[in-house]
Design a protein around this motif. Structure first.
Motif, PDB file in Angstrom:
ATOM      1  N   ASP A 248      50.913  23.810  30.876  1.00  0.00           N
ATOM      2  CA  ASP A 248      50.137  24.671  29.988  1.00  0.00           C
ATOM      3  C   ASP A 248      49.340  25.598  30.894  1.00  0.00           C
ATOM      4  O   ASP A 248      48.693  25.141  31.843  1.00  0.00           O
ATOM      5  N   ALA A 249      49.384  26.893  30.619  1.00  0.00           N
ATOM      6  CA  ALA A 249      48.780  27.861  31.534  1.00  0.00           C
ATOM      7  C   ALA A 249      47.865  28.820  30.778  1.00  0.00           C
ATOM      8  O   ALA A 249      47.964  28.975  29.561  1.00  0.00           O
ATOM      9  N   TRP A 250      46.981  29.441  31.538  1.00  0.00           N
ATOM     10  CA  TRP A 250      46.139  30.489  30.980  1.00  0.00           C
ATOM     11  C   TRP A 250      45.787  31.477  32.076  1.00  0.00           C
ATOM     12  O   TRP A 250      45.850  31.176  33.270  1.00  0.00           O
ATOM     13  N   ALA A 251      45.450  32.682  31.657  1.00  0.00           N
ATOM     14  CA  ALA A 251      44.916  33.697  32.562  1.00  0.00           C
ATOM     15  C   ALA A 251      43.694  34.291  31.888  1.00  0.00           C
ATOM     16  O   ALA A 251      43.732  34.621  30.700  1.00  0.00           O
ATOM     17  N   SER A 252      42.603  34.418  32.652  1.00  0.00           N
ATOM     18  CA  SER A 252      41.394  35.036  32.123  1.00  0.00           C
ATOM     19  C   SER A 252      41.001  36.200  33.019  1.00  0.00           C
ATOM     20  O   SER A 252      41.334  36.237  34.212  1.00  0.00           O
ATOM     21  N   PHE A 253      40.281  37.153  32.428  1.00  0.00           N
ATOM     22  CA  PHE A 253      39.965  38.414  33.097  1.00  0.00           C
ATOM     23  C   PHE A 253      38.477  38.698  32.922  1.00  0.00           C
ATOM     24  O   PHE A 253      38.004  38.919  31.812  1.00  0.00           O
ATOM     25  N   ASP A 254      37.730  38.697  34.029  1.00  0.00           N
ATOM     26  CA  ASP A 254      36.286  38.904  33.984  1.00  0.00           C
ATOM     27  C   ASP A 254      35.924  40.111  34.835  1.00  0.00           C
ATOM     28  O   ASP A 254      36.234  40.156  36.031  1.00  0.00           O
ATOM     29  N   GLU A 255      35.253  41.087  34.226  1.00  0.00           N
ATOM     30  CA  GLU A 255      34.934  42.340  34.916  1.00  0.00           C
ATOM     31  C   GLU A 255      33.471  42.383  35.332  1.00  0.00           C
ATOM     32  O   GLU A 255      32.587  41.951  34.578  1.00  0.00           O
ATOM     33  N   ALA A 256      33.226  42.885  36.543  1.00  0.00           N
ATOM     34  CA  ALA A 256      31.873  43.120  37.025  1.00  0.00           C
ATOM     35  C   ALA A 256      31.917  44.232  38.060  1.00  0.00           C
ATOM     36  O   ALA A 256      32.756  44.211  38.977  1.00  0.00           O
ATOM     37  N   ASP A 257      31.039  45.217  37.898  1.00  0.00           N
ATOM     38  CA  ASP A 257      30.924  46.329  38.849  1.00  0.00           C
ATOM     39  C   ASP A 257      32.262  47.042  39.072  1.00  0.00           C
ATOM     40  O   ASP A 257      32.601  47.425  40.194  1.00  0.00           O
ATOM     41  N   GLY A 258      33.015  47.206  38.014  1.00  0.00           N
ATOM     42  CA  GLY A 258      34.265  47.942  38.092  1.00  0.00           C
ATOM     43  C   GLY A 258      35.431  47.182  38.673  1.00  0.00           C
ATOM     44  O   GLY A 258      36.530  47.729  38.798  1.00  0.00           O
TER      45      GLY A 258
END
Length: 300
Positions: A248-258
């Protein structure tokens, strides 16, 4: 894994329960096994007789999680969790309300503290329980005992890859969740993808072959069970079309300072598969894949 449980009761309505697990996995893996919706869905059921369906999952401060626990022949139990504090790899605080057929059964405040022990880690969970109908402390004791045993097992077969990409989240998401561009960069160095079907919506799938530098064909099937735009995706990895599941897999995307931190997590179906994957270099190959993603984005 080592464990310890303690319970203090003031009367039949109120109790403080404490659970402790030492886990043969780094705190980074334990934290993500505790918080990532894809991982929580794997370990949440305390026994095989219980099925847990996640209706809503938003793991961030102020976010909410709703799940339905099902046992054959019994009414469904609804669990609502609200995340009050999240300090990565250190502490989480959430409320939990349990109800059945519209009647609230209990409310609790749950604090989880995480301790970094190097290659190992520890979680200490404190449940401040208010039973609204009868004494629920025994049910909580049984449920957390089983769930935390499962959590320890999941953390010990969880692989985590993280990469900072100097590009906004919209660009990273656009390269990943695009049916034309995903096959262009997916896979380690020297690998290419040959797609049979691709549909990147929730409930969709990607059936494809990864072809190695020597021409070896590796059949793959990704089944997407969660897509939260520009935040995270969850999917199952199968050995070939409709083959056995290996993670079971996941990908997460967190943005900071571009810039965007991409977290790619995989909970392997068995400890043996996890060890086998580490043995053939899955971590290194995974980072090669994320490196190809970065180069693809920066060339656009």
């Amino acid at each position: 894994m080592t464990k310890q449980n303690l319970a203090t009761k003031t009367d039949d309505r109120f109790a403080t329960l404490t659970f402790e697990r030492e886990v043969a996995a780094p705190v980074s893996a334990l934290w993500l096994a505790w918080t990532a919706p894809a991982a929580r869905a794997v370990w949440a059921a305390p026994t095989p007789a219980v099925t847990v369906d996640f209706i809503e999952a938003d793991t961030r401060k102020g976010g909410r999680e709703v799940s339905i626990c099902k046992v054959e022949g019994q009414p469904n139990i609804r669990c609502e969790c609200g995340w009050l504090e999240l300090y990565p790899q250190a502490r989480s605080v959430n409320y939990e309300v349990i109800s059945c057929e519209g009647e609230s059964l209990s409310a609790s405040l749950i604090t989880a503290d995480f301790v970094d022990l190097g290659a190992r880690s520890k979680v200490i969970v404190t449940v401040q329980l208010s039973s609204l109908v009868g004494d629920m402390s025994g049910d909580y004791q049984q449920g957390f005992d089983g769930g935390l045993d499962n959590l320890a097992g999941v953390a010990e077969r969880t692989m985590i890859l993280q990469k900072l990409i100097r590009a906004p989240r919209s660009a990273v998401w656009g390269a990943w969740m695009n049916e034309k561009t995903l096959p262009q960069w997916w896979g380690p160095e020297g690998f290419s993808c040959r797609t049979s079907r691709i549909d990147l919506r929730e409930g969709g799938e990607w059936v494809f072959d990864m072809i190695g530098p020597d021409g070896t064909v590796y059949p793959n099937h990704h089944h997407y069970n969660a897509v939260k735009p520009q935040e995270r995706i969850g999917y199952e990895l199968l050995w070939g079309e409709n083959g056995p599941k290996h993670a079971d897999a996941w990908a997460s995307f967190d943005e900071a300072d571009g810039a965007t931190t991409v977290t790619l997590g995989m909970v392997f179906s068995t400890a043996a598969e996890f060890q086998s994957a580490k043995g053939f270099g899955a971590v290194e190959l995974g980072y090669e894949t994320l490196g190809k993603l970065e180069r693809f984005i920066l060339k656009q």
